[in-house]
Design a protein around this motif. Structure first.
Motif, PDB file in Angstrom:
ATOM      1  N   TRP A 225     -21.125  38.489  27.665  1.00  0.00           N
ATOM      2  CA  TRP A 225     -19.852  39.185  27.459  1.00  0.00           C
ATOM      3  C   TRP A 225     -18.657  38.249  27.586  1.00  0.00           C
TER       4      TRP A 225
ATOM      5  N   LYS B 147     -24.485  33.635  20.498  1.00  0.00           N
ATOM      6  CA  LYS B 147     -23.525  32.552  20.308  1.00  0.00           C
ATOM      7  C   LYS B 147     -22.121  33.144  20.388  1.00  0.00           C
ATOM      8  N   SER B 148     -21.298  32.603  21.275  1.00  0.00           N
ATOM      9  CA  SER B 148     -19.944  33.116  21.479  1.00  0.00           C
ATOM     10  C   SER B 148     -19.053  32.732  20.296  1.00  0.00           C
ATOM     11  N   GLU B 149     -18.237  33.709  19.848  1.00  0.00           N
ATOM     12  CA  GLU B 149     -17.326  33.432  18.738  1.00  0.00           C
ATOM     13  C   GLU B 149     -16.031  32.784  19.203  1.00  0.00           C
ATOM     14  N   LYS B 150     -15.573  33.110  20.426  1.00  0.00           N
ATOM     15  CA  LYS B 150     -14.300  32.581  20.909  1.00  0.00           C
ATOM     16  C   LYS B 150     -14.458  31.219  21.580  1.00  0.00           C
ATOM     17  N   THR B 151     -15.587  31.016  22.282  1.00  0.00           N
ATOM     18  CA  THR B 151     -15.777  29.752  23.014  1.00  0.00           C
ATOM     19  C   THR B 151     -16.787  28.827  22.352  1.00  0.00           C
ATOM     20  N   ASP B 152     -17.510  29.309  21.334  1.00  0.00           N
ATOM     21  CA  ASP B 152     -18.518  28.508  20.633  1.00  0.00           C
ATOM     22  C   ASP B 152     -19.637  28.058  21.585  1.00  0.00           C
TER      23      ASP B 152
ATOM     24  N   ILE C 130     -12.966  36.327  28.585  1.00  0.00           N
ATOM     25  CA  ILE C 130     -12.448  34.967  28.637  1.00  0.00           C
ATOM     26  C   ILE C 130     -10.932  34.918  28.550  1.00  0.00           C
ATOM     27  N   GLU C 131     -10.301  35.916  27.894  1.00  0.00           N
ATOM     28  CA  GLU C 131      -8.842  35.911  27.722  1.00  0.00           C
ATOM     29  C   GLU C 131      -8.140  36.843  28.703  1.00  0.00           C
TER      30      GLU C 131
ATOM     31  N   ASP D 146     -16.894  36.762  25.467  1.00  0.00           N
ATOM     32  CA  ASP D 146     -15.802  37.025  24.523  1.00  0.00           C
ATOM     33  C   ASP D 146     -14.909  38.173  24.983  1.00  0.00           C
ATOM     34  N   GLU D 147     -15.396  39.018  25.924  1.00  0.00           N
ATOM     35  CA  GLU D 147     -14.609  40.145  26.388  1.00  0.00           C
ATOM     36  C   GLU D 147     -13.709  39.787  27.565  1.00  0.00           C
TER      37      GLU D 147
END
Length: 433
Positions: free
Chosen positions: A323, A261-266, A328-329, A325-326
């Protein structure tokens, strides 16, 4: 008066005495008869006693006979029931006997036919025996020839040993050349790309991958507008990045999308049937064409490469989602810097050869970027060159083999490792010299 009466009384008395004598004589006769009758009665009583004893014996016998008669009647009833059963069985046996008789007649007719066939087979056997004699004579001649061939084979085996020693030298040279593996790619444009892999010392080997992206669940069956020609076969393979099995050596619990489960994109967890329930969703279509035109190895090598590419694509897309969360930004400049660093690390890993991966980008008008929102932000260019067109001059086959002996990918002189194509964000691990 008195005298008259006395005379009359005497006359009566004489009459009575005569009568009394007659009565006494009769009484004597009756007594003698009575004695005879008493003697007879005694005889009759003795006889009656004998008859009564006999009657008792007869009555006891009669009781025994009556009990026996009852037993015989019960046995007779049992015998009658058995007789009925035997009669029913006899009827069944008679019907079976009729059937067996009919079968016997059929078997007799078949036996006659078999006897006629046996006569024909016996005549054929005689002919075959004559042929066998001729074959034996030929076999003797072939055995003599075989001895001559065995002597020649020994000479060839000695030559083969000499060639095997030379082949080892050639294989060592081939390993040295295998480090010169080159990849030529890629042509990119909006929402699609074409990548081709070639090898410098195997000019007849190439891998051509055409990729397109659409906002659907894999429902476009003819996205590449490609029709099979002749005996060409196009196999459609659906890749589920969450629930398809991957090789055990590549499995990581942190990259298991069933629990990620992604922490940044949920985004996540991907549950069973997520393809039908997930919104929005993007499908990556890939048309993979493999050519290895070497006689004797073409089919197995091409099938094995198809299997490896499927595993690589499955692993790469799993890692791309795991990956998120690594990357996406990351901005586009950071992506380009990461690509250059990865290219330099790859070139250092495979040897001191000049880099052979080239990326050309030509920005088009903003109108060309009006595509699906989920499509990747890739550089755009004009039409691809002719040498990157999809080769369709030879049909492909499916059913990849499970195993194929190839050079060890961990050694420096074994060429490029395909599994690392999609290992985005991972630092290259040092390889043993």
């Amino acid at each position: 008066m008195k005298s008259y009466e006395l005379c009359e009384f005497d006359s009566q008395l004489t009459a009575y005495s005569s009568r009394l004598k007659a009565y006494s004589s009769r009484l004597k006769a009756y007594s003698s008869r009575l004695k005879a009758y008493s003697s007879r009665l005694k005889a009759y009583s003795s006889r009656l006693k004998a008859y009564s004893s006999r009657l008792k014996a007869y009555s006891s016998r009669l009781k025994a006979y009556s009990s026996r008669l009852k037993a015989y009647s019960s046995r007779l009833k049992a015998y009658s029931s058995r007789l009925k059963a035997y009669s029913s069985r006899l009827k069944a046996y008679s019907s079976r006997l009729k059937a067996y008789s009919s079968r016997l007649k059929a078997y007799s007719s078949r036996l006659k036919a078999y006897s006629s066939r046996l006569k024909a087979y016996s005549s054929r056997l005689k002919a075959y025996s004559s042929r066998l004699k001729a074959y034996r004579s030929r076999l003797k001649a072939y055995s003599s020839r075989l001895k001559a061939y065995s002597s020649r084979l020994k000479a060839y085996s000695s030559r083969l040993k000499a060639y095997s020693s030379r082949l080892k030298a050639y294989s060592s040279r081939l390993k040295a050349y295998s480090s010169r593996l080159k990849f030529y790619s890629s042509w990119l444009k909006a929402y699609s790309s074409i990548t081709e892999y070639t090898c410098s010392f195997l000019p007849k080997f190439s891998i051509h991958i055409e990729t397109k992206y659409e906002d659907n669940k894999g429902s476009n069956d003819n996205i590449f507008d490609s029709e099979p020609k002749g005996e060409e076969e196009i196999e459609v393979c659906l890749v589920d990045i969450a629930y398809d099995e991957i090789p055990e050596r590549y499995y990581k619990e942190s990259e298991d999308l069933r629990y990620f489960k992604s922490e940044k994109t949920d985004r996540g967890v991907l549950q069973e049937g997520w393809i039908d329930n997930q919104e929005p969703i993007m499908c990556s279509y890939k048309l993979v064409t493999v050519k290895f035109e070497v006689w004797g190895l073409q089919t197995r090598v091409e099938q094995f490469v198809h299997k490896v590419i499927r595993d690589v694509l499955l692993l790469g897309h799993r890692q791309a989602f795991a990956w998120v969360d690594e990357w996406i930004e990351m901005t586009m400049d950071e992506v380009r810097e990461y690509e250059r660093a990865t290219q330099e690390a790859t070139n250092r890993k495979i040897g001191p050869f000049p880099p052979s991966i080239s990326i050309t980008e030509t920005p088009l008008a903003s109108v060309a970027r009006n595509g699906p929102s989920s499509a990747p932000s890739t550089p755009l260019s004009t039409e691809p060159p002719e040498y990157l067109s999809v080769p369709k001059d030879r049909p492909r086959k499916k059913s990849a083999p499970e195993t194929l002996t190839l050079p060890d990918p961990n050694r420096r002189d074994s060429g490029f490792r395909l599994a690392s194509i999609f290992s985005w964000g991972s630092t290259p691990s040092p390889q043993p010299e």
